[in-house]
Design a protein around this motif. Structure first.
Motif, PDB file in Angstrom:
ATOM      1  N   MET A 241       3.996  -4.261   0.442  1.00 35.28           N
ATOM      2  CA  MET A 241       3.461  -3.259  -0.299  1.00 35.28           C
ATOM      3  C   MET A 241       1.739  -3.460  -0.551  1.00 35.28           C
ATOM      4  SD  MET A 241       5.139  -1.003  -0.829  1.00 35.28           S
ATOM      5  CE  MET A 241       6.743  -0.365  -1.469  1.00 35.28           C
ATOM      6  N   ARG A 242       1.527  -4.868  -0.678  1.00 39.94           N
ATOM      7  CA  ARG A 242      -0.003  -5.111  -1.061  1.00 39.94           C
ATOM      8  C   ARG A 242      -0.621  -4.936   0.387  1.00 39.94           C
ATOM      9  NH1 ARG A 242       0.294 -10.284  -3.535  1.00 39.94           N
ATOM     10  NH2 ARG A 242       0.207 -10.670  -1.131  1.00 39.94           N
ATOM     11  N   THR A 243      -0.353  -5.182   1.242  1.00 42.43           N
ATOM     12  CA  THR A 243      -0.938  -5.296   2.670  1.00 42.43           C
ATOM     13  C   THR A 243      -1.052  -3.574   3.096  1.00 42.43           C
ATOM     14  OG1 THR A 243       0.069  -7.141   3.390  1.00 42.43           O
ATOM     15  CG2 THR A 243      -1.081  -5.895   5.012  1.00 42.43           C
ATOM     16  N   LEU A 244       0.113  -2.942   2.554  1.00 44.40           N
ATOM     17  CA  LEU A 244      -0.097  -1.285   2.768  1.00 44.40           C
ATOM     18  C   LEU A 244      -0.896  -0.654   2.095  1.00 44.40           C
ATOM     19  CD1 LEU A 244       1.225   1.120   4.218  1.00 44.40           C
ATOM     20  CD2 LEU A 244       2.832   1.271   2.504  1.00 44.40           C
ATOM     21  N   PHE A 245      -0.897  -1.099   0.759  1.00 46.39           N
ATOM     22  CA  PHE A 245      -1.863  -0.228   0.026  1.00 46.39           C
ATOM     23  C   PHE A 245      -3.457  -0.690   0.254  1.00 46.39           C
ATOM     24  CE2 PHE A 245       1.685   0.086  -3.576  1.00 46.39           C
ATOM     25  CZ  PHE A 245       2.169   1.151  -2.602  1.00 46.39           C
ATOM     26  N   ILE A 246      -3.765  -1.815   0.430  1.00 47.39           N
ATOM     27  CA  ILE A 246      -5.053  -2.281   0.885  1.00 47.39           C
ATOM     28  C   ILE A 246      -5.509  -1.342   2.173  1.00 47.39           C
ATOM     29  CG2 ILE A 246      -6.620  -3.866   1.687  1.00 47.39           C
ATOM     30  CD1 ILE A 246      -4.984  -5.899  -0.245  1.00 47.39           C
ATOM     31  N   GLY A 247      -4.617  -1.398   3.025  1.00 48.37           N
ATOM     32  CA  GLY A 247      -4.706  -0.746   4.414  1.00 48.37           C
ATOM     33  C   GLY A 247      -4.977   0.720   4.170  1.00 48.37           C
ATOM     34  N   LEU A 248      -4.262   1.335   3.305  1.00 49.59           N
ATOM     35  CA  LEU A 248      -4.185   2.893   3.269  1.00 49.59           C
ATOM     36  C   LEU A 248      -5.617   3.241   2.641  1.00 49.59           C
ATOM     37  CD1 LEU A 248      -0.596   4.104   2.044  1.00 49.59           C
ATOM     38  CD2 LEU A 248      -1.943   4.322   4.264  1.00 49.59           C
ATOM     39  N   ALA A 249      -6.087   2.144   1.542  1.00 46.84           N
ATOM     40  CA  ALA A 249      -7.326   2.616   0.957  1.00 46.84           C
ATOM     41  C   ALA A 249      -8.472   2.467   1.770  1.00 46.84           C
ATOM     42  CB  ALA A 249      -7.452   1.393  -0.331  1.00 46.84           C
ATOM     43  N   MET A 250      -8.276   1.554   2.855  1.00 47.57           N
ATOM     44  CA  MET A 250      -9.263   1.334   3.667  1.00 47.57           C
ATOM     45  C   MET A 250      -9.471   2.487   4.633  1.00 47.57           C
ATOM     46  SD  MET A 250     -10.404  -2.479   4.505  1.00 47.57           S
ATOM     47  CE  MET A 250     -12.095  -1.593   5.072  1.00 47.57           C
ATOM     48  N   ILE A 251      -8.431   3.201   5.150  1.00 55.91           N
ATOM     49  CA  ILE A 251      -8.291   4.248   5.965  1.00 55.91           C
ATOM     50  C   ILE A 251      -8.883   5.499   5.168  1.00 55.91           C
ATOM     51  CG2 ILE A 251      -6.873   5.818   7.129  1.00 55.91           C
ATOM     52  CD1 ILE A 251      -5.074   3.608   7.902  1.00 55.91           C
ATOM     53  N   GLU A 252      -8.157   5.589   3.896  1.00 55.91           N
ATOM     54  CA  GLU A 252      -8.826   6.650   3.051  1.00 55.91           C
ATOM     55  C   GLU A 252     -10.225   6.583   2.885  1.00 55.91           C
ATOM     56  OE1 GLU A 252      -6.047   8.517   1.218  1.00 55.91           O
ATOM     57  OE2 GLU A 252      -7.390  10.094   0.565  1.00 55.91           O
ATOM     58  N   SER A 253     -10.940   5.291   2.694  1.00 51.98           N
ATOM     59  CA  SER A 253     -12.267   5.245   2.709  1.00 51.98           C
ATOM     60  C   SER A 253     -13.031   5.896   3.929  1.00 51.98           C
ATOM     61  CB  SER A 253     -12.838   3.992   2.732  1.00 51.98           C
ATOM     62  OG  SER A 253     -12.886   3.514   3.955  1.00 51.98           O
ATOM     63  N   LEU A 254     -12.295   5.928   4.791  1.00 54.22           N
ATOM     64  CA  LEU A 254     -13.021   6.655   6.067  1.00 54.22           C
ATOM     65  C   LEU A 254     -13.125   8.292   6.054  1.00 54.22           C
ATOM     66  CD1 LEU A 254     -11.782   4.593   9.279  1.00 54.22           C
ATOM     67  CD2 LEU A 254     -13.982   4.482   8.399  1.00 54.22           C
ATOM     68  N   ALA A 255     -12.062   8.513   5.446  1.00 48.98           N
ATOM     69  CA  ALA A 255     -11.960   9.973   5.461  1.00 48.98           C
ATOM     70  C   ALA A 255     -13.106  10.540   3.860  1.00 48.98           C
ATOM     71  CB  ALA A 255     -10.486  10.500   4.997  1.00 48.98           C
TER      72      ALA A 255
ATOM     73  N   SER B 260       4.611   4.158   8.471  1.00 42.12           N
ATOM     74  CA  SER B 260       5.989   4.028   9.571  1.00 42.12           C
ATOM     75  C   SER B 260       6.293   2.387   9.585  1.00 42.12           C
ATOM     76  CB  SER B 260       5.546   4.536  10.685  1.00 42.12           C
ATOM     77  OG  SER B 260       6.402   4.197  11.772  1.00 42.12           O
ATOM     78  N   SER B 261       5.260   1.662   9.915  1.00 38.20           N
ATOM     79  CA  SER B 261       5.355   0.131  10.163  1.00 38.20           C
ATOM     80  C   SER B 261       5.759  -0.485   8.710  1.00 38.20           C
ATOM     81  CB  SER B 261       4.090  -0.487  10.494  1.00 38.20           C
ATOM     82  OG  SER B 261       3.537  -0.160  11.924  1.00 38.20           O
ATOM     83  N   ALA B 262       5.332   0.000   7.689  1.00 35.06           N
ATOM     84  CA  ALA B 262       5.660  -0.692   6.238  1.00 35.06           C
ATOM     85  C   ALA B 262       7.095  -0.363   6.187  1.00 35.06           C
ATOM     86  CB  ALA B 262       4.841  -0.075   5.229  1.00 35.06           C
ATOM     87  N   LEU B 263       7.613   0.983   6.366  1.00 30.71           N
ATOM     88  CA  LEU B 263       9.084   0.852   6.266  1.00 30.71           C
ATOM     89  C   LEU B 263      10.159   0.238   7.397  1.00 30.71           C
ATOM     90  CD1 LEU B 263       8.482   4.814   5.841  1.00 30.71           C
ATOM     91  CD2 LEU B 263       9.780   3.457   4.128  1.00 30.71           C
ATOM     92  N   ASP B 264       9.340   0.095   8.575  1.00 29.01           N
ATOM     93  CA  ASP B 264      10.130  -0.649   9.410  1.00 29.01           C
ATOM     94  C   ASP B 264      10.119  -2.364   8.884  1.00 29.01           C
ATOM     95  OD1 ASP B 264      11.280   0.037  12.014  1.00 29.01           O
ATOM     96  OD2 ASP B 264      10.026  -1.762  12.704  1.00 29.01           O
ATOM     97  N   ALA B 265       9.144  -2.482   8.539  1.00 28.69           N
ATOM     98  CA  ALA B 265       9.035  -4.152   7.970  1.00 28.69           C
ATOM     99  C   ALA B 265      10.010  -4.131   6.820  1.00 28.69           C
ATOM    100  CB  ALA B 265       7.578  -4.462   7.415  1.00 28.69           C
ATOM    101  N   LEU B 266      10.063  -3.197   5.863  1.00 28.39           N
ATOM    102  CA  LEU B 266      10.891  -3.134   4.496  1.00 28.39           C
ATOM    103  C   LEU B 266      12.376  -3.407   4.942  1.00 28.39           C
ATOM    104  CD1 LEU B 266       9.659  -0.908   1.974  1.00 28.39           C
ATOM    105  CD2 LEU B 266      10.097  -3.287   1.646  1.00 28.39           C
ATOM    106  N   ALA B 267      12.664  -2.646   6.115  1.00 25.04           N
ATOM    107  CA  ALA B 267      14.157  -2.346   6.837  1.00 25.04           C
ATOM    108  C   ALA B 267      14.485  -3.967   7.185  1.00 25.04           C
ATOM    109  CB  ALA B 267      14.275  -1.527   7.566  1.00 25.04           C
TER     110      ALA B 267
END
Lengths: 89, 89, 89, 89, 89, 89, 89, 89, 89, 89, 89, 89, 89, 89
Positions: free
Chosen positions: I52-66, I35-42
């Motif tokens: 995009m780079r920040t978002l993907f690294i972030g998603l990967a780190m959250i995914e790592s917890l799951a 949601s923040s990424a889309l906001d930032a894009l707009a």
């Protein structure tokens, strides 16, 4: 334990806990009303009269809700109508 | 345990927990009212008088709610009307 | 366990938990009041006097609520009026 | 288990849990007060003095609430007045 | 299970859970204070000194609350005063 | 089950759940602090240094709270002082 | 059930639930930090470097909290030090 | 305990707790309505009349909800229609 | 039920519930980050790359917890190290 | 206890608690609607008519929800269709 | 009940409840992401492409979390690896 | 108690509690919709017609959800299809 | 009760409650997405097309999550693979 | 109680409670969607058409979720496929 003991004990507990719970949100509501009144005073000091009148009527109506609980708690503690079914037979 | 022990024990517990619970939201409401009063003071310093009057009446009414609980807690601890059913028969 | 053990044990637990619970929202309310006071100070530094007076009266009234709980906890721990029903008979 | 074991065990548990619970909202309130103080500092750096004074008095009053719980926890752990009823008879 | 086993087991559990609970809101409060400090720094970089001083005093006072819990947890684990009632008789 | 089994089993469970609970709000607090730091960076890029210093000291103090829990969990798992009461007699 | 079965079963359950609980708020905190980083990027694209550095250090520190839980879960599953008390005697 | 004792006891408890619960959100709703009325007064003092009329009708309708609970509580305490099934046979 | 049945049954339940719980807040965190990424894009379409780079690294780190939770769930279902204590003796 | 006693007792409790719960959010919704109406009045005093009409229709529809609960509570207290299965055979 | 019945029954219940719980926050997260995407579209219609790409990758990653739960639920329902320990011996 | 008594009793309780719960959020949703309608009226009095139409369709759809619960409650109270399995054999 | 009765009964309950729970947050998420879509429409009426497309894809993906739960509920009700372990032996 | 009684009773309870729970958040979501639609109408009256279309499609999709629960509740009440396992053998 005899029946009367149970009755007196649990009535006492219910009265005190019911009172404690029934006081929570009325207190919150009063806080909110007073808070708005102070806010309104700061914005329209010359409307103090009608603000005060509205606030006091409001506080009285909220207080009435807490009084309902107090009344039922006192009925239970001092003069419970269901007690006569227990004592007579 | 004898009946009296149960009665005294659970009344004690109910009194203390009821008091603890019944104090929660009145405290919160006071915090909110005071917070608004300070806010109003900062915006309208010259209306200090009517702000103070409103605040004190409000705090007194909220305090009254906590007093209801305190009164019932003290009635239970010192002079519970339901005790006479237990002692006489 | 004897009656007295139960009584002493559960009174102790109730006293400590009741105190812990009864302190929660008064603390929160104080935090809120102080926070507003600091806010008001930052906006109206010259109204420091009336802000301080309001804040201290408010904190005292909130503290009074926590004191109610403390008083009942100390009554229970040191001089519980319901104990005499247990010891005499 | 003997009576004393139960008493010591549950008092210990109540002391530690009561302390843990009673610390929660005071900590939150402190966080809020400090947060407002920093905010006020950023807006009115020259009012640092009165901000500091208000903050410290506030923190002390919140701390007092946590101290109430600590005091009762220590009374329970080191010198519980209800213990004498258990040991004498 | 023997008395001592129960005592040691439940003390251990209470110590660890009490510590875990008692750390929650102090951590949150610290987060809030630091967050405000950073906010204040961004708005008034030249007030860094007084911001830092306020922040550190605040963090220390919040930490003190968590330390209370830690102290009681360590007393329970290493040198519980109520243990002597269990061992002597 | 023997005493030792209960002790080892429940200590293990308490250690893992206590750790899991005690990590929750410190993590949240860190998230909040970092979030504010990034916000501050975006508003005052030239204050990066003092922002960084404040952030790292803050993170360290929050981490210290989680470490308290970790330390007690490790004490319980590896070298529980209450164990000696169980093994000797 | 034998002692070992209980031990293995409940350790397994505690490990998985503890891990699941201990992951919750770290994940939330990461989400918050990343969200702020993206917000900061959108406001100050030229500060990307220091934003990135701050974000990664922050994520690493939050991750460290989840790792504490993971480590204790793995210790419990693979090499629980309390097991030796169960197997030897 | 006899049937009648159970019936009277639990009816009493349900009446008092039901009243206490049923008063919570009506009180909150009143607080909200009064708060908005004061807000409206501060913004449009000359519309006091229609504001007052709307507020009183609203408070009456909210009060009616609390009255429903009070009525059922009083029916249960003083004249429960289901009691005749218990007394006749 | 035999020991193995209990073990298999409760491990299964723990695995599925742990997975379900451990997925909750990571999902929420991802939603927030996206949601923040889309906001930032707009707001800054031309910074798409670093967002995009920040978002993907972030998603990967959250995914790592799951993934931590998933890994432990799979270990428990397919190759639980504590099982050998149950089968050998 | 006889069947009828259980039936009468639990129906009574369910009626009173159901009524108390079912009144909560309708009261809240009314408070919200009235609050918006007062807000709208303050902004558009000349639209009083259509505001009033909308408000009363809305309050009536919310009231209808609370009436559903009241109706079912009264059916249960005065004329429960499932009672005939109990009395006839 | 036989062992197999318990196993099948509780696995079924766990599968369905786990699925229901594990779907909650992913759904919420999706709602939030879509909501931001629509917001971004309304503000920057010409960036539709990169918004769409980001949204779909995000939705896919959130969906993956729900899929983890679904996969484990299906493994449990159709091919539970722990079942072989139950059937063979 | 006979089977029929249990059946009638618990159906009654479920009907009344289900109705009470199922009314909560529809009431809230109505309050929200009405509140927005009044807001919209205050901003665009001349669009009263389409606002009214939208509001009434919306209220009807929310009411339909509460009606589903009412219908099932009435089916259970007056004509439960599962009853025939109980009476025939 | 026989095994099959337990199995059928609890599967039924789990199916209905799981469905009810699993529908909650998807519904909320849809409400949020639709709400944003309407917001976006009001701000950029000419972007209706891409808003609609995004909304429908989003709603479909959220719906898919609820469908997962529905599918598992229907599998459990109509064709549970674990049933064959119960019927054959 | 016979098997069939249990089955019919608990299915009934699950149906009514499941329906009541499953209606909660869909109702909330509808309220939110309608509220946004009214908001959008007030801001862009001339876009009434596309707002209406979007709103109705959205309400229908949310309604579909509540219908899933209703369908399963009706299947359980009128034609439960798991019943045949109970009646035949």
């Amino acid at each position: 334990m005899s029946d009367m003991t149970w009755f007196a004990l649990l009535s006492t507990i219910a009265a005190i806990l019911g009172m404690a719970i029934g006081v929570l949100l009325p207190a919150y509501a009063m806080g909110r009303a007073i808070s708005s009144a102070l806010d309104a005073l700061a914005r329209q000091p010359e409307a103090e009269r009608s603000i005060m009148r509205t606030l006091f009527i409001g506080l009285a109506m909220i207080e009435s809700l807490a009084i309902y609980v107090l009344v039922i708690a006192l009925i239970v503690l001092f003069r419970n109508p269901l007690l006569e079914y227990l004592i007579k037979p």
